[in-house]
Design a protein around this motif. Structure first.
Motif: not given
Length: 206
Positions: A35, A64-65, A61, A23, A3, A67, A19, A29-32
């Motif tokens: 996801e 993912y990059r 994660f 992106e 992250l 969150m 998010k 990807k961005c976690h939400h």
């Protein structure tokens, strides 16, 4: 991959727009929470963390990059320690405006009856982490707003100023891009997930 951006703001503070913005800036990807709906096998990992069990955040994660949103924002402190190089974005809005939005969306969603077994698991995770762990089972306006304010103040106390951006969606690209050290896009800052859109999506998932 680990992250680079940790979103510490509660859901309904423009987190889905954030998010999309992250992106677009390359933090893919961005976690939400969306996801977790798409990958319900993530739910037990967050539940384990909420119950005090040791979890490998790199595994949670993986891929993912960034969150934002629940359930990840509930673990902002643990994540800021696990990923010390990551910058922290505290998305925010007026507390009473936030409560109105939350009460029309996520608070309602947590009380819906869900038939699909996978979605039921996600709903149970959301209730335990958001309703029980975060708000202590009390989502009255007075209590929820105090929890919201206390959460933000704790983030501001705990995270060094040079690592933290307090961000409102209405601020647009410039402060976010300056904080992350990336160019400002020519496209407008994303605007999505109104209360009406949220309710329509939840009706479809039910």
């Amino acid at each position: 991959m680990s992250l680079d951006v940790i979103g510490a703001g509660f859901g309904r503070t423009g987190t889905l727009s954030l998010k999309m913005a992250l992106e677009e800036l390359g933090f893919v990807k961005c976690h939400h929470m969306t996801e977790v709906f798409q990958n319900p096998d993530q739910a037990p990992l967050f539940l384990a963390a909420a119950r005090g069990e040791t979890v490998d955040w790199e595994t949670v994660f993986k891929g993912y990059r960034a969150m934002v949103d629940f359930p990840g924002c509930s673990f902002w402190r643990e994540l800021s320690e696990a990923f010390p190089q990551a910058k922290v974005v505290l998305s925010t809005r007026d507390p009473h405006s936030w409560f109105k939005s939350a009460s029309e969306t996520i608070f309602q969603a947590m009380q819906m009856q869900v038939d699909d077994p996978a979605m039921k698991q996600v709903s149970e995770m959301a209730r335990e982490i958001v309703l029980d762990k975060t708000f202590g089972g009390d989502i009255s306006e007075a209590h929820a707003v105090e929890v919201f304010k206390a959460h933000e103040e704790e983030v501001k106390r705990a995270i060094p100023a040079d690592r933290l951006l307090v961000f409102e969606a209405k601020m647009g690209w410039e402060p976010l891009c300056a904080f992350l050290g990336v160019p400002v896009p020519e496209t407008p800052y994303p605007r999505t997930n109104s209360s009406e859109e949220f309710q329509a999506n939840m009706a479809g998932r039910k």
